[in-house]
Enzyme design. Sequence first.
Site, short mmCIF file in Angstrom:
data_model
loop_
_atom_site.label_atom_id
_atom_site.label_comp_id
_atom_site.label_asym_id
_atom_site.label_seq_id
_atom_site.Cartn_x
_atom_site.Cartn_y
_atom_site.Cartn_z
N ASP A 148 -14.90 -17.86 8.21
CA ASP A 148 -16.25 -17.97 8.76
C ASP A 148 -17.19 -18.38 7.62
OD1 ASP A 148 -16.76 -15.68 7.28
OD2 ASP A 148 -17.40 -14.45 8.99
N CYS B 50 -13.00 -13.87 5.76
CA CYS B 50 -14.38 -13.63 6.21
C CYS B 50 -15.02 -12.73 5.15
CB CYS B 50 -14.45 -13.06 7.62
SG CYS B 50 -13.78 -11.40 7.84
N THR C 220 -15.35 -9.40 4.80
CA THR C 220 -14.46 -8.31 4.39
C THR C 220 -12.99 -8.66 4.57
OG1 THR C 220 -14.50 -7.43 6.62
CG2 THR C 220 -16.15 -6.55 5.07
N GLY C 221 -12.72 -9.68 5.35
CA GLY C 221 -11.34 -10.01 5.75
C GLY C 221 -10.91 -9.24 6.99
N HIS D 138 7.64 -5.78 3.65
CA HIS D 138 7.90 -4.64 4.54
C HIS D 138 7.38 -4.86 5.96
CE1 HIS D 138 8.48 -1.34 1.23
NE2 HIS D 138 9.11 -2.47 0.95
N ARG E 267 -16.37 -11.26 0.24
CA ARG E 267 -17.44 -10.45 -0.36
C ARG E 267 -16.86 -9.25 -1.09
NH1 ARG E 267 -21.18 -10.79 5.11
NH2 ARG E 267 -22.05 -12.86 4.70
N ARG F 125 15.84 -2.11 7.44
CA ARG F 125 15.05 -1.06 8.09
C ARG F 125 13.62 -1.51 8.35
NH1 ARG F 125 15.11 0.27 2.71
NH2 ARG F 125 13.18 1.00 1.78
N HIS F 126 13.16 -2.45 7.54
CA HIS F 126 11.80 -2.96 7.74
C HIS F 126 11.73 -3.81 9.01
CE1 HIS F 126 10.82 -1.31 3.91
NE2 HIS F 126 11.79 -2.00 3.34
#
Length: 149
Positions: free
Chosen positions: A8, A65, A67-68, A98, A109, A132-133
């Site tokens: 954005d 963005c 904050t993501g 994982h 930011r 296992r992941h």
Amino acid sequence: MKILIGNDHAGTELKFEIMKHLEDEGYEVKNFGTDTTDRVDYPKVGEKVAEALVAGEGDLAVLICGTGVGITLAANKVPGIRAGVCSDTTTAHLIREHNHANIIGIGARIVGPELAKDIVDSYLNAEPMGGRHQERVDMITAIEKKYSR
Ligand code: RB5
């Protein structure tokens, strides 16, 4: 490897830095984000990139963005997407190893450009570990299926 990227208005400057970095490293990059700082709605960009990724238009994606978080939340609503926000390089390789994350989110930011490039490198250089992941990732997919109409 083809990387989809979206952002954005808060992520435009960092997007260009990351795009150049990835192209210099030899990745093919497809840009779905805004190229200006005029306000755009991050959910629309997150959805667009997520749809393109599940349609097979790329291998992995980077979303940016402020904050993501917002753009990643939107992407995670698209079935088949596993997107996680990272502000450090350890989480970045672990979400691939994982959690088999197919999108990494970055907060423009929150982290500076040099750390952001290291985070993206750490993510892209990692491989899903399976075993296992994979079983746990399959559990996440089962939740997604249970609640989709
Ligand atoms: C835009 O101001 C900001 O809300 C957005 O970039 C993002 O941080 C949302 O999660």
